[in-house]
Design a protein around this motif. Structure first.
Motif, PDB file in Angstrom:
ATOM      1  N   PHE A 233       0.846  -1.192   0.000  1.00  0.00           N
ATOM      2  CA  PHE A 233       0.000   0.000   0.000  1.00  0.00           C
ATOM      3  C   PHE A 233       0.884   1.245   0.000  1.00  0.00           C
ATOM      4  O   PHE A 233       1.815   1.330  -0.796  1.00  0.00           O
ATOM      5  N   ASP A 234       0.594   2.218   0.891  1.00  0.00           N
ATOM      6  CA  ASP A 234       1.395   3.430   0.970  1.00  0.00           C
ATOM      7  C   ASP A 234       2.881   3.104   1.158  1.00  0.00           C
ATOM      8  O   ASP A 234       3.234   2.183   1.909  1.00  0.00           O
ATOM      9  N   PHE A 235       3.731   3.871   0.488  1.00  0.00           N
ATOM     10  CA  PHE A 235       5.189   3.702   0.546  1.00  0.00           C
ATOM     11  C   PHE A 235       5.653   2.350   0.008  1.00  0.00           C
ATOM     12  O   PHE A 235       6.796   1.961   0.185  1.00  0.00           O
ATOM     13  N   GLY A 236       4.750   1.588  -0.631  1.00  0.00           N
ATOM     14  CA  GLY A 236       5.107   0.258  -1.115  1.00  0.00           C
ATOM     15  C   GLY A 236       5.249  -0.746   0.007  1.00  0.00           C
ATOM     16  O   GLY A 236       5.945  -1.761  -0.141  1.00  0.00           O
ATOM     17  N   LEU A 237       4.600  -0.497   1.154  1.00  0.00           N
ATOM     18  CA  LEU A 237       4.740  -1.361   2.333  1.00  0.00           C
ATOM     19  C   LEU A 237       3.583  -2.349   2.444  1.00  0.00           C
ATOM     20  O   LEU A 237       2.439  -2.026   2.135  1.00  0.00           O
TER      21      LEU A 237
END
Length: 628
Positions: A233-237
Motif C-alpha cells: 500500500f502506501d510507501f510500497g509497504l
C-alpha cells in the motif's frame, strides 16, 4: 580465523570479564538505566508551511525534549537553528534560548530576495546532542522560490481568486514497469525459520525508489501453486505470513500484463531462534520460536532506552508466550531483543504503540482576513495528558494538506528513532485513515525498518570507555580574548565591558590579564539583544598605545551538512506548483493595491535616534579609547 569470528570471540571474553556474577541480563539492564539517566535530546521545528517565496517570513516554533520521555529537557537551554541552501551553504543561523521546563520558543526567518530558487533544509540541534551521531539532528526540507521583480500593472480582479483541483498526495505509484521493480522481504525477527509460520514485511520500490502499490504471491520453487499472497500500500509497504516446510525453497512472483517476474526470498534456517509478535489494539503477544534449546537465553524490551520488559528464559521454550498490556505504555517504538547466554543478540523485533490522544480545536470562523483576530475553543484535555504546549499554523489546505510531510508526532515517534529517513511519515497518523489501516501500515514499517539509535555490542563497549562529553549549554555565552596591540603592554590588565544597547544602564564588567579569557553569561535572552563589547587597557597613559585586538570565541564548528535525500526533497512535489500560482496571485494584489491612505493635515516633529547616538551616549558615560 575470520574477522567476524575473531570479533565475536573478543566480545565473549570481554563480556565475561565485565559482567562477572551479575550476569549479562543484569549488565544490559544497568547500561540501559545509565542511558536513561544520561539521556540525549531531540529537537523539532514546527513551520507554518513547506513552501516559501522570497520576501516572505518563515515562522517556526521550536521544541526541545528529553529523547526518552519526550518531556522538556533539563539539560540544554540553547538551541541552534540553521537554514542551508542547495549548495550546502548556511544562509541563516541563530541561537534560541529555551527556558527551563519549557518545550521551546518561537522564531522567524525573513526569506532574502537574493536567495536562489531550490531545495533548502532547516535543521535544529543542541551542542549536547552532538555527543551522539549527528545523523539524529533534526532536518526538514524547505522549498524557496525566488520571486521576480514586478512591474506596475492594471487593476487585479480581487474576486477572481484562482481555484485549484485537489492535488494528488498519494505516497504510492499506481503505474510501474515490472522490469524496474525492486521487491524486498524482511523476515520477522531477522530470519526465516523452518517448521514455523513466519511473518514477512514487504517493501516494493521502482527505479527512483518510490513506493509502489501492487499484489503478488509466494510459491514453492517446484510448484506453480501460491502458498500465500501479499499486497503493498502506501510507501510500497505490506506484510504477509508464510508457513515454511523443512527442505522446501520458496520464491515470490509478480505478474503484470501477462509478464511474470520472480524474486528470491531470504535464506531459510533449519535451526535457530527468533522473536515473534502479534500486535493487538491493547496488547503485545510476545513469543520465541526456536528449534534449539533456549536455556539461559534472555529477552529485553525497551522503549527509547527505557526498560519495559526483561526476562531470563529458564525453560527450553516459551510455548504459551507472554502477553504485555500497552494501555499504560508511552507512545512510540518498543524494541525487543533475544540474547544467547553469552549476551550475543540473536533476534530483534520492533513494535509500535500509539496511545497519543489528539486535541481538536473548534474555530469560530470559516473565512480568515489578513491579520484578523480569530477565537478558538480548546476542549478539556484528555485524561492521559497532564499539560500541552501547542503551536498552530494556518495555511491553505488546497496547497499544504495536513497529512503530508512530517509533523511533531511522526518525527518524535518514528523518524528520529528509525534507521533510514522515511518520507511523509505523517501519513501513518492520518486521521482520514481507519485505525486498522494505520496499524497495518505501522506494523509493515516496523518489519521493514530497523532501530538505529545503537547496537548492543557497541553499547557495551561504550559503557566501559570514557568519552569526552560536550556539556549542555545553560545560556548564551559571550567569550574571547583581548590583547594589547603594542607588545610592550602585554603584561597590562584589560578591562572588558559588555553594554546592552537597548538597556544602556546594564553593563557587565570583567578585569582580566591578557592570558585569560573574558566570559559573560550565561544570558537568558527571549528576543534579539544588541550588545557592544569594549576592551580597555588599564594603567596606560599614552593614548597612542591603548589600541587592543579583540577575538571572539567562535564556539564549536557547525555540524557537517548532510544533504536531504532526494526522496524527501520538494522540487517534484505537485503541491508546490499550486502554492506558487496562488501565492503569485496574492502578491499581485499586494503590489497593485499598495497605494496611499490620505489623512487630514497633521504636523509631526520627530527626532530619530540612530545607532551612532546610542554608541556615543555609552562612550560619553564611560571612557574607552580604541574599543570594539
Amino acid at each position: 580465523m575470520s574477522f567476524k569470528k575473531a570479533a565475536y570471540l573478543f566480545f565473549l571474553v570481554f563480556s565475561s570479564l565485565l559482567w562477572g556474577q551479575q550476569g549479562p541480563l543484569g549488565l544490559f539492564s544497568n547500561i540501559l538505566q545509565n542511558q536513561e539517566n544520561n539521556y540525549t535530546e531531540k529537537a523539532y521545528l514546527h513551520t507554518d508551511k513547506p513552501f516559501y517565496n522570497s520576501g516572505e517570513t518563515l515562522w517556526y516554533k521550536s521544541y526541545l525534549t528529553n529523547a526518552i520521555t519526550h518531556k522538556p529537557t533539563n539539560k540544554s537551554n540553547v538551541l541552534y537553528v540553521d537554514l542551508i541552501n542547495a549548495k550546502d551553504s548556511i544562509v541563516f543561523d541563530t541561537k534560541l534560548y529555551i527556558e527551563n521546563g519549557s518545550f521551546g520558543t518561537a522564531g522567524d526567518i525573513l526569506i532574502d530576495k537574493q536567495w536562489e530558487t531550490g531545495n533548502y533544509q532547516l535543521r535544529a540541534y543542541t551542542n549536547y546532542m552532538r555527543n551522539e551521531d549527528e545523523a539524529y539532528i533534526f532536518r526538514k526540507p524547505i522549498y524557496i522560490n525566488q520571486s521576480k521583480n514586478k512591474e506596475k500593472q492594471a487593476v487585479v480582479d480581487v474576486t477572481a481568486i484562482p481555484k485549484f483541483e485537489k492535488q494528488p498526495t498519494s505516497t504510492t505509484t499506481p503505474l510501474f514497469n515490472i522490469e524496474d521493480l525492486q521487491v524486498n522481504f524482511y523476515p520477522e525477527g531477522g530470519k526465516l525459520l523452518s517448521g514455523f509460520e513466519n511473518t514477512l514485511g514487504v517493501k516494493v520500490t521502482n527505479s527512483v525508489e518510490e513506493g509502489v502499490s501492487l499484489s503478488g504471491f509466494i510459491r514453492e520453487k517446484s510448484s506453480k501453486n501460491p502458498v500465500c499472497y501479499f499486497k503493498t500500500f502506501d510507501f510500497g509497504l505490506g506484510k504477509t505470513s508464510l508457513p515454511i516446510i523443512k527442505g522446501k525453497s520458496y520464491e515470490a512472483v509478480i505478474i503484470q500484463n501477462g509478464k511474470e517476474k520472480i524474486f528470491s526470498l531470504p535464506e531459510t534456517l533449519i535451526e535457530g531462534a527468533k522473536i515473534a509478535v502479534i500486535k493487538k489494539p491493547e496488547t503485545i503477544d510476545l513469543q520465541v520460536l526456536a528449534s534449539t534449546s533456549l536455556y539461559n537465553h534472555f529477552i529485553i524490551g525497551h522503549q527509547r532506552g527505557k526498560i519495559i520488559f526483561q526476562k531470563n528464559i529458564d525453560k527450553s521454550t516459551l510455548p504459551s508466550g507472554i502477553k504485555l498490556g500497552t494501555k499504560k505504555m508511552p507512545s512510540g517504538i518498543v524494541h525487543f531483543t533475544l540474547f544467547d547466554p553469552a549476551g550475543k543478540p540473536l533476534s530483534e523485533r520492533l513494535v509500535f504503540v500509539d496511545n497519543v490522544a489528539s486535541i481538536k480545536f473548534d474555530i469560530n470562523a470559516t473565512r480568515f482576513e489578513k491579520r484578523s483576530r480569530v477565537a478558538y475553543n480548546l476542549p478539556q484535555l484528555p485524561k492521559n495528558i497532564e499539560s500541552a504546549s501547542v503551536s498552530i499554523a494556518v495555511t491553505s489546505k488546497e496547497t499544504v494538506p495536513l497529512n503530508t510531510g512530517d509533523n511533531i508526532k511522526s518525527w518524535l515517534l518514528l523518524n528520529s528513532d528509525l534507521r533510514g529517513e522515511v518520507p511523509n511519515t505523517a501519513v501513518f497518523f492520518d486521521a482520514k485513515k481507519s485505525r486498522y489501516q494505520k496499524e497495518y501500515l505501522l506494523e509493515s514499517l516496523m518489519l521493514t525498518h530497523g532501530w538505529r539509535r545503537f547496537n548492543w555490542n557497541q553499547l557495551v563497549a561504550n559503557s566501559y570507555k570514557k568519552q569526552e562529553k560536550i556539556s549542555p549549554e545553560k545560556g548564551v555565552m559571550i567569550s574571547g580574548q583581548i590583547f594589547a596591540k603594542n607588545a610592550l603592554n602585554k603584561d597590562k590588565k584589560i578591562e572588558a565591558n559588555l553594554f546592552f544597547l537597548r538597556k544602556s544602564s546594564q553593563i557587565k564588567t570583567a578585569t582580566i590579564s591578557q592570558k585569560e579569557k573574558f566570559k559573560f553569561g550565561p544570558f537568558y535572552v527571549e528576543d534579539t539583544l544588541q550588545t557592544m563589547l569594549v576592551g580597555k587597557l588599564l594603567d596606560v597613559k599614552k593614548k597612542e598605545e591603548k589600541e587592543v585586538v579583540l577575538l571572539f570565541d567562535k564556539g564549536l564548528p557547525r555540524p557537517k551538512i548532510q544533504p536531504i535525500p532526494k526522496s524527501l526533497t520538494l522540487d517534484a512535489n505537485p503541491l508546490r506548483k499550486a502554492y506558487k500560482e496562488k501565492q503569485a496571485f496574492f502578491d499581485d494584489i499586494d503590489f497593485t493595491f499598495s497605494g496611499e491612505n490620505l489623512l487630514s493635515e497633521t504636523l509631526l516633529t520627530v527626532k530619530k535616534k540612530s545607532v551612532d547616538d546610542v554608541y556615543d551616549n555609552i562612550l560619553k558615560e564611560r571612557s574607552a579609547n580604541y574599543s570594539f
